[in-house]
Design a protein around this motif. Structure first.
Motif, PDB file in Angstrom:
ATOM      1  N   MET A  48       0.670  -1.038  -0.202  1.00 24.30           N
ATOM      2  CA  MET A  48       0.073  -0.061   0.050  1.00 24.30           C
ATOM      3  C   MET A  48       0.947   1.255  -0.174  1.00 24.30           C
ATOM      4  N   ARG A  49       1.966   1.187   0.941  1.00 26.05           N
ATOM      5  CA  ARG A  49       2.770   2.195   0.895  1.00 26.05           C
ATOM      6  C   ARG A  49       3.750   2.753  -0.409  1.00 26.05           C
ATOM      7  N   PHE A  50       4.140   1.308  -0.954  1.00 30.48           N
ATOM      8  CA  PHE A  50       4.948   1.467  -2.221  1.00 30.48           C
ATOM      9  C   PHE A  50       4.728   0.516  -3.420  1.00 30.48           C
ATOM     10  N   PRO A  51       3.538   1.046  -3.775  1.00 30.72           N
ATOM     11  CA  PRO A  51       2.774   0.146  -4.815  1.00 30.72           C
ATOM     12  C   PRO A  51       3.836  -0.108  -6.196  1.00 30.72           C
ATOM     13  N   ASP A  52       4.949   0.678  -6.325  1.00 31.98           N
ATOM     14  CA  ASP A  52       5.886   0.149  -7.242  1.00 31.98           C
ATOM     15  C   ASP A  52       6.798  -1.014  -6.992  1.00 31.98           C
ATOM     16  N   GLU A  53       6.612  -1.387  -5.747  1.00 31.10           N
ATOM     17  CA  GLU A  53       7.438  -2.652  -5.362  1.00 31.10           C
ATOM     18  C   GLU A  53       6.852  -3.978  -4.828  1.00 31.10           C
ATOM     19  N   ASP A  54       7.183  -5.046  -5.099  1.00 30.42           N
ATOM     20  CA  ASP A  54       6.320  -6.123  -5.041  1.00 30.42           C
ATOM     21  C   ASP A  54       7.161  -7.051  -3.863  1.00 30.42           C
ATOM     22  N   PRO A  55       6.655  -7.026  -2.665  1.00 29.32           N
ATOM     23  CA  PRO A  55       7.180  -7.584  -1.294  1.00 29.32           C
ATOM     24  C   PRO A  55       7.093  -8.802  -1.136  1.00 29.32           C
ATOM     25  N   ALA A  56       6.281  -9.548  -2.078  1.00 25.16           N
ATOM     26  CA  ALA A  56       6.062 -11.008  -1.968  1.00 25.16           C
ATOM     27  C   ALA A  56       7.532 -11.783  -1.778  1.00 25.16           C
ATOM     28  N   GLY A  57       7.538 -12.655  -0.845  1.00 24.02           N
ATOM     29  CA  GLY A  57       8.618 -13.395  -0.511  1.00 24.02           C
ATOM     30  C   GLY A  57       9.634 -12.599   0.210  1.00 24.02           C
ATOM     31  N   LEU A  58       9.528 -11.451   0.676  1.00 23.77           N
ATOM     32  CA  LEU A  58      10.249 -10.888   1.651  1.00 23.77           C
ATOM     33  C   LEU A  58      10.311 -11.336   3.158  1.00 23.77           C
ATOM     34  N   THR A  59      11.184 -11.512   3.518  1.00 17.01           N
ATOM     35  CA  THR A  59      11.336 -11.536   5.283  1.00 17.01           C
ATOM     36  C   THR A  59      10.870 -10.499   6.096  1.00 17.01           C
ATOM     37  N   ARG A  60      10.769 -10.529   7.319  1.00 16.76           N
ATOM     38  CA  ARG A  60      10.385  -9.408   8.081  1.00 16.76           C
ATOM     39  C   ARG A  60      11.763  -8.184   8.090  1.00 16.76           C
ATOM     40  N   GLN A  61      12.940  -9.095   8.437  1.00 11.88           N
ATOM     41  CA  GLN A  61      14.004  -8.028   8.147  1.00 11.88           C
ATOM     42  C   GLN A  61      14.224  -7.417   6.953  1.00 11.88           C
ATOM     43  N   GLU A  62      14.131  -8.206   5.697  1.00  7.56           N
ATOM     44  CA  GLU A  62      14.189  -7.550   4.448  1.00  7.56           C
ATOM     45  C   GLU A  62      13.091  -6.255   4.349  1.00  7.56           C
ATOM     46  N   LEU A  63      11.821  -6.661   4.840  1.00 10.86           N
ATOM     47  CA  LEU A  63      10.813  -5.459   4.887  1.00 10.86           C
ATOM     48  C   LEU A  63      11.344  -4.011   5.691  1.00 10.86           C
ATOM     49  N   LEU A  64      11.665  -4.539   6.714  1.00 13.06           N
ATOM     50  CA  LEU A  64      12.018  -3.490   7.667  1.00 13.06           C
ATOM     51  C   LEU A  64      13.483  -2.386   6.730  1.00 13.06           C
ATOM     52  N   GLY A  65      14.351  -3.252   6.216  1.00 16.79           N
ATOM     53  CA  GLY A  65      15.351  -2.537   5.483  1.00 16.79           C
ATOM     54  C   GLY A  65      14.788  -1.911   4.567  1.00 16.79           C
ATOM     55  N   ARG A  66      14.253  -2.572   3.607  1.00 15.79           N
ATOM     56  CA  ARG A  66      13.531  -1.685   2.466  1.00 15.79           C
ATOM     57  C   ARG A  66      12.743  -0.545   2.995  1.00 15.79           C
ATOM     58  N   GLU A  67      11.962  -0.641   3.826  1.00 15.96           N
ATOM     59  CA  GLU A  67      10.920   0.530   4.508  1.00 15.96           C
ATOM     60  C   GLU A  67      11.797   1.497   4.874  1.00 15.96           C
ATOM     61  N   GLY A  68      13.048   1.394   5.543  1.00 16.31           N
ATOM     62  CA  GLY A  68      13.971   2.178   6.068  1.00 16.31           C
ATOM     63  C   GLY A  68      14.644   2.990   4.883  1.00 16.31           C
ATOM     64  N   ARG A  69      14.962   2.281   3.893  1.00 17.58           N
ATOM     65  CA  ARG A  69      15.620   3.140   2.673  1.00 17.58           C
ATOM     66  C   ARG A  69      14.892   3.927   1.985  1.00 17.58           C
ATOM     67  N   ARG A  70      13.390   3.650   1.918  1.00 18.41           N
ATOM     68  CA  ARG A  70      12.259   4.270   1.190  1.00 18.41           C
ATOM     69  C   ARG A  70      12.208   5.474   2.133  1.00 18.41           C
ATOM     70  N   VAL A  71      12.264   5.417   3.307  1.00 16.25           N
ATOM     71  CA  VAL A  71      11.698   6.813   4.276  1.00 16.25           C
ATOM     72  C   VAL A  71      13.074   7.590   4.038  1.00 16.25           C
ATOM     73  N   LYS A  72      14.206   7.084   4.192  1.00 16.95           N
ATOM     74  CA  LYS A  72      15.323   7.993   3.921  1.00 16.95           C
ATOM     75  C   LYS A  72      15.422   8.773   2.881  1.00 16.95           C
ATOM     76  N   ASP A  73      14.984   8.035   1.740  1.00 18.49           N
ATOM     77  CA  ASP A  73      14.855   8.497   0.223  1.00 18.49           C
ATOM     78  C   ASP A  73      14.002   9.381   0.129  1.00 18.49           C
ATOM     79  N   CYS A  74      12.774   9.383   1.014  1.00 19.56           N
ATOM     80  CA  CYS A  74      11.656  10.341   1.037  1.00 19.56           C
ATOM     81  C   CYS A  74      12.201  11.736   1.542  1.00 19.56           C
ATOM     82  N   TYR A  75      12.909  11.431   2.617  1.00 24.25           N
ATOM     83  CA  TYR A  75      13.514  12.889   3.709  1.00 24.25           C
ATOM     84  C   TYR A  75      14.258  13.531   2.591  1.00 24.25           C
ATOM     85  N   ARG A  76      15.331  12.713   1.806  1.00 31.22           N
ATOM     86  CA  ARG A  76      16.276  13.252   1.059  1.00 31.22           C
ATOM     87  C   ARG A  76      15.535  14.113  -0.128  1.00 31.22           C
TER      88      ARG A  76
END
Length: 320
Positions: A128-156
């Motif tokens: 819902m937050r990032f419709p341009d990505e497909d999170p299927a198959g991602l682990t929780r750690q991978e979800l957290l890492g990708r979410e963190g990078r996307r938020v940092k990119d948003c700030y920048r």
């Protein structure tokens, strides 16, 4: 006006369907009372009558007073009542949920209790937050890492867009003024979104503590839902406000977010998003008001309440 003793209680047949109600009504600086089966809002300009059965959630803002009789009719019609900050940007307290069905609450509990379905909801939230990505198959750690990078990119991204120097997200709990103006604006926007999410979750009868991304806090699910709109609404608006003027960024951010929420019907969208996450395959009547209580029995069956199943000829013989 009839007396309370002569008024009959409303039944589900008298109630307006949830889908036909006004989702949220906000009142401030008035006295809320009852006139028959309507509530009245009285202020310096006069008295306004509002049919209580058409209300989904009544948001009581600053300067409101509500009588016992008004709360009584709102309870009869199944309307939720929440005490909020100006234009709903802070959630202080709430009454009963709007829905009489436990469908959403049970769906939330079932999905939360199973680690696989809990992860599936977390992936759906990421989508819902990032419709341009497909999170299927991602682990929780991978979800957290990708979410963190996307938020940092948003700030920048928004720092570059507005020309504001960005040195990272900094917030000291309990010390709002310790951050620079843009961090203050981001904090104010986040607080507003938490209030909005909390009011919606309470009105739907969901449990604020059962989160799918956040955990261990009484408002875990509130944080989950508020984060759905962080990079789309909260962060961009905070940078816009901080770029205009560094003075009073907190109050100006709250007012700007309030106006944006009202203009875009974000409350209705939030309701739809929660229903989609918890009951994606549900029919429209699943979460409508149903004044029905059943009893659990074996093999997942449910039987009608209000009867003794030790009596001969009960449904017990059929189901067991």
């Amino acid at each position: 006006m009839t007396t309370v003793g002569k008024r009959t209680a409303l039944t589900p047949r008298h109630l307006t369907r949830t889908s036909e109600r006004l989702s949220f009504i906000y009142l401030e600086r008035c006295t809320v009372h009852r006139d028959a089966n309507a509530i009245t809002a009285e202020d310096a300009d006069g008295t306004t009558h509002i049919p209580s059965a058409t209300i989904g959630t009544l948001l009581l803002g600053p300067g409101t007073r509500i009588t016992h009789q008004a709360m009584s009719v709102l309870g009869e019609t199944g309307a939720a009542v929440a005490w909020v900050g100006e234009h709903g940007v802070r959630y202080y307290a709430g009454g009963r949920a709007l829905t009489r069905s436990s469908a959403l609450a049970e769906a939330q509990a079932l999905k939360w209790a199973n680690p696989r379905s809990r992860l599936a909801v977390a992936r759906a939230m990421y989508r819902m937050r990032f419709p341009d990505e497909d999170p299927a198959g991602l682990t929780r750690q991978e979800l957290l890492g990708r979410e963190g990078r996307r938020v940092k990119d948003c700030y920048r991204e928004h720092a570059a867009r507005t020309g504001i120097p960005w040195k990272g997200r900094k917030y000291t709990p309990g010390d709002f003024s310790s951050g620079d103006p843009v961090n203050q604006a981001v904090t104010a926007a986040a607080q507003c979104m938490y209030g909005i999410a909390h009011a919606v979750i309470a009105s739907l009868g969901c449990t604020p503590a059962l989160g799918f991304v956040h955990s261990g806090h009484e408002l875990s699910f509130v944080l989950d839902i508020a984060d759905l709109y962080k990079t789309e609404i909260g962060i961009p608006l905070a940078f816009d406000i901080a770029a205009q003027d560094e003075q009073d960024v907190g109050s100006r951010t709250r007012r700007a977010l309030r106006d944006h929420i009202n203009a875009t019907s974000l409350l209705d969208r939030c309701v739809d998003d929660i229903k989609t996450l918890l009951l994606p395959d549900a029919t429209s009547h699943t979460t409508e008001e149903v004044d029905r209580v059943t009893l659990h029995t074996d093999r997942g069956h449910q039987v009608a309440s209000g009867r003794n199943y030790a009596d001969p000829g009960s449904e017990e013989a059929v189901l067991w």
